[in-house]
Design a protein around this motif. Structure first.
Motif, PDB file in Angstrom:
ATOM      1  N   GLY A 297       0.837  -1.378  -0.061  1.00  0.00           N
ATOM      2  CA  GLY A 297       0.177   0.129   0.044  1.00  0.00           C
ATOM      3  C   GLY A 297       0.898   1.424   0.028  1.00  0.00           C
ATOM      4  N   LEU A 298       2.226   1.144   0.364  1.00  0.00           N
ATOM      5  CA  LEU A 298       2.882   2.369   0.322  1.00  0.00           C
ATOM      6  C   LEU A 298       3.877   2.613  -0.743  1.00  0.00           C
ATOM      7  CD1 LEU A 298       4.356   2.011   3.928  1.00  0.00           C
ATOM      8  CD2 LEU A 298       2.581   3.297   3.459  1.00  0.00           C
ATOM      9  N   CYS A 299       4.257   1.328  -1.227  1.00  0.00           N
ATOM     10  CA  CYS A 299       5.406   1.754  -2.355  1.00  0.00           C
ATOM     11  C   CYS A 299       5.035   0.623  -3.663  1.00  0.00           C
ATOM     12  CB  CYS A 299       6.719   1.163  -2.064  1.00  0.00           C
ATOM     13  SG  CYS A 299       7.163  -0.521  -1.797  1.00  0.00           S
ATOM     14  N   LYS A 300       3.889   0.136  -3.462  1.00  0.00           N
ATOM     15  CA  LYS A 300       3.425  -0.756  -4.600  1.00  0.00           C
ATOM     16  C   LYS A 300       4.425  -1.946  -4.968  1.00  0.00           C
ATOM     17  CE  LYS A 300      -0.180   2.224  -5.765  1.00  0.00           C
ATOM     18  NZ  LYS A 300      -0.959   2.058  -4.383  1.00  0.00           N
ATOM     19  N   GLY A 301       5.304  -2.335  -4.123  1.00  0.00           N
ATOM     20  CA  GLY A 301       6.023  -3.345  -4.319  1.00  0.00           C
ATOM     21  C   GLY A 301       5.389  -4.710  -4.025  1.00  0.00           C
ATOM     22  N   ASP A 302       6.217  -5.934  -4.406  1.00  0.00           N
ATOM     23  CA  ASP A 302       5.556  -7.048  -4.166  1.00  0.00           C
ATOM     24  C   ASP A 302       5.400  -7.636  -2.835  1.00  0.00           C
ATOM     25  OD1 ASP A 302       4.999  -7.758  -6.824  1.00  0.00           O
ATOM     26  OD2 ASP A 302       7.074  -8.358  -7.162  1.00  0.00           O
ATOM     27  N   MET A 303       4.348  -8.278  -2.222  1.00  0.00           N
ATOM     28  CA  MET A 303       4.262  -8.674  -0.934  1.00  0.00           C
ATOM     29  C   MET A 303       4.477 -10.118  -0.857  1.00  0.00           C
ATOM     30  SD  MET A 303       3.215  -5.720   0.733  1.00  0.00           S
ATOM     31  CE  MET A 303       2.528  -5.855   2.085  1.00  0.00           C
ATOM     32  N   LYS A 304       5.250 -10.499   0.085  1.00  0.00           N
ATOM     33  CA  LYS A 304       5.621 -11.975   0.142  1.00  0.00           C
ATOM     34  C   LYS A 304       5.252 -12.532   1.490  1.00  0.00           C
ATOM     35  CE  LYS A 304      10.397 -11.832   1.816  1.00  0.00           C
ATOM     36  NZ  LYS A 304      10.360 -11.569   3.240  1.00  0.00           N
ATOM     37  N   GLU A 305       4.719 -13.756   1.925  1.00  0.00           N
ATOM     38  CA  GLU A 305       4.362 -14.151   3.049  1.00  0.00           C
ATOM     39  C   GLU A 305       5.537 -14.284   3.802  1.00  0.00           C
ATOM     40  OE1 GLU A 305       1.750 -17.712   3.296  1.00  0.00           O
ATOM     41  OE2 GLU A 305       1.233 -17.448   0.993  1.00  0.00           O
ATOM     42  N   SER A 306       5.597 -13.890   5.234  1.00  0.00           N
ATOM     43  CA  SER A 306       6.394 -13.754   6.117  1.00  0.00           C
ATOM     44  C   SER A 306       5.887 -14.048   7.484  1.00  0.00           C
ATOM     45  CB  SER A 306       7.513 -12.527   6.104  1.00  0.00           C
ATOM     46  OG  SER A 306       8.224 -12.515   6.681  1.00  0.00           O
ATOM     47  N   PHE A 307       6.683 -13.846   8.553  1.00  0.00           N
ATOM     48  CA  PHE A 307       6.446 -13.719   9.967  1.00  0.00           C
ATOM     49  C   PHE A 307       6.925 -12.589  10.448  1.00  0.00           C
ATOM     50  CE2 PHE A 307       6.147 -18.183   8.732  1.00  0.00           C
ATOM     51  CZ  PHE A 307       4.898 -18.561   9.528  1.00  0.00           C
ATOM     52  N   THR A 308       6.267 -11.852  11.363  1.00  0.00           N
ATOM     53  CA  THR A 308       6.710 -10.510  12.218  1.00  0.00           C
ATOM     54  C   THR A 308       6.173 -10.844  13.799  1.00  0.00           C
ATOM     55  OG1 THR A 308       6.652  -8.449  11.996  1.00  0.00           O
ATOM     56  CG2 THR A 308       4.609  -9.374  11.745  1.00  0.00           C
ATOM     57  N   THR A 309       6.855  -9.803  14.278  1.00  0.00           N
ATOM     58  CA  THR A 309       6.688  -9.774  15.717  1.00  0.00           C
ATOM     59  C   THR A 309       5.588  -8.540  15.972  1.00  0.00           C
ATOM     60  OG1 THR A 309       8.443 -10.642  16.280  1.00  0.00           O
ATOM     61  CG2 THR A 309       7.525  -9.366  18.151  1.00  0.00           C
ATOM     62  N   SER A 310       4.478  -8.843  16.586  1.00  0.00           N
ATOM     63  CA  SER A 310       3.391  -7.831  16.939  1.00  0.00           C
ATOM     64  C   SER A 310       3.561  -7.192  18.340  1.00  0.00           C
ATOM     65  CB  SER A 310       2.004  -8.344  16.739  1.00  0.00           C
ATOM     66  OG  SER A 310       1.043  -7.451  17.178  1.00  0.00           O
ATOM     67  N   VAL A 311       3.930  -5.822  18.495  1.00  0.00           N
ATOM     68  CA  VAL A 311       3.877  -5.218  19.671  1.00  0.00           C
ATOM     69  C   VAL A 311       2.637  -4.432  19.899  1.00  0.00           C
ATOM     70  CG1 VAL A 311       5.403  -3.706  21.249  1.00  0.00           C
ATOM     71  CG2 VAL A 311       6.505  -5.452  19.543  1.00  0.00           C
ATOM     72  N   THR A 312       2.026  -4.550  21.019  1.00  0.00           N
ATOM     73  CA  THR A 312       0.937  -3.753  21.478  1.00  0.00           C
ATOM     74  C   THR A 312       1.306  -3.245  22.747  1.00  0.00           C
ATOM     75  OG1 THR A 312      -0.578  -5.341  20.215  1.00  0.00           O
ATOM     76  CG2 THR A 312      -1.570  -3.821  21.765  1.00  0.00           C
ATOM     77  N   THR A 313       1.060  -2.074  23.144  1.00  0.00           N
ATOM     78  CA  THR A 313       1.094  -1.205  24.346  1.00  0.00           C
ATOM     79  C   THR A 313      -0.041  -0.550  24.640  1.00  0.00           C
ATOM     80  OG1 THR A 313       2.090   0.620  23.316  1.00  0.00           O
ATOM     81  CG2 THR A 313       3.583  -0.669  23.741  1.00  0.00           C
ATOM     82  N   PHE A 314      -0.166  -0.653  26.254  1.00  0.00           N
ATOM     83  CA  PHE A 314      -1.424  -0.110  26.473  1.00  0.00           C
ATOM     84  C   PHE A 314      -1.261   0.328  28.039  1.00  0.00           C
ATOM     85  CE2 PHE A 314      -2.268  -4.596  27.079  1.00  0.00           C
ATOM     86  CZ  PHE A 314      -2.542  -4.725  28.373  1.00  0.00           C
ATOM     87  N   ASP A 315      -1.640   1.375  28.240  1.00  0.00           N
ATOM     88  CA  ASP A 315      -0.989   1.877  29.797  1.00  0.00           C
ATOM     89  C   ASP A 315       0.597   1.609  29.982  1.00  0.00           C
ATOM     90  OD1 ASP A 315      -3.857   2.557  30.042  1.00  0.00           O
ATOM     91  OD2 ASP A 315      -4.372   0.556  31.074  1.00  0.00           O
ATOM     92  N   ASP A 316       0.663   0.978  31.234  1.00  0.00           N
ATOM     93  CA  ASP A 316       2.039   0.476  31.288  1.00  0.00           C
ATOM     94  C   ASP A 316       2.453  -0.555  30.900  1.00  0.00           C
ATOM     95  OD1 ASP A 316       2.478   3.144  32.477  1.00  0.00           O
ATOM     96  OD2 ASP A 316       1.970   2.624  34.306  1.00  0.00           O
ATOM     97  N   CYS A 317       1.585  -1.237  30.291  1.00  0.00           N
ATOM     98  CA  CYS A 317       1.899  -2.805  29.755  1.00  0.00           C
ATOM     99  C   CYS A 317       2.304  -2.816  28.174  1.00  0.00           C
ATOM    100  CB  CYS A 317       0.798  -3.781  29.992  1.00  0.00           C
ATOM    101  SG  CYS A 317       0.202  -3.384  31.730  1.00  0.00           S
ATOM    102  N   VAL A 318       3.190  -4.052  28.052  1.00  0.00           N
ATOM    103  CA  VAL A 318       3.451  -4.265  26.489  1.00  0.00           C
ATOM    104  C   VAL A 318       3.157  -5.642  26.422  1.00  0.00           C
ATOM    105  CG1 VAL A 318       5.271  -4.462  24.964  1.00  0.00           C
ATOM    106  CG2 VAL A 318       5.466  -2.621  26.851  1.00  0.00           C
ATOM    107  N   ILE A 319       2.434  -6.070  25.260  1.00  0.00           N
ATOM    108  CA  ILE A 319       2.324  -7.331  24.828  1.00  0.00           C
ATOM    109  C   ILE A 319       3.093  -7.688  23.392  1.00  0.00           C
ATOM    110  CG2 ILE A 319       0.480  -9.201  24.184  1.00  0.00           C
ATOM    111  CD1 ILE A 319      -1.291  -7.678  25.894  1.00  0.00           C
TER     112      ILE A 319
END
Ligand SMILES: [Zn+2]
Length: 76
Positions: A4-26
């Protein structure tokens, strides 16, 4: 599928999701995603985003500071 940003090809991969709320990090490891081969932008499909929300909802009731879980593993 193209980036959606550069119109490049997307490949299947894995990433790390970081969610923060209040003083907590998941941190959720090994989340399946599509990653742009040009700029590295990662996107999740709808099913994956729902699963992340479920994991975060379940954890935010019990976490006090930091939680690190695996996407495919069951939350203790
Ligand atoms: Zn891109």
């Amino acid at each position: 599928m193209t980036c959606g940003l550069c119109k490049g090809d997307m490949k299947e991969s894995f990433t790390t999701s970081v969610t923060t709320f209040d003083d907590c990090v998941i941190i959720i490891k090994h989340v399946p995603c599509y990653e742009c081969t040009q700029c590295g932008e990662a996107v999740y499909d709808g099913e994956t985003m729902e699963r992340i929300e479920e994991i975060v909802d379940a954890l935010r009731k019990v976490v006090t500071e930091v939680a690190i879980v695996d996407y495919s593993g069951r939350v203790a």
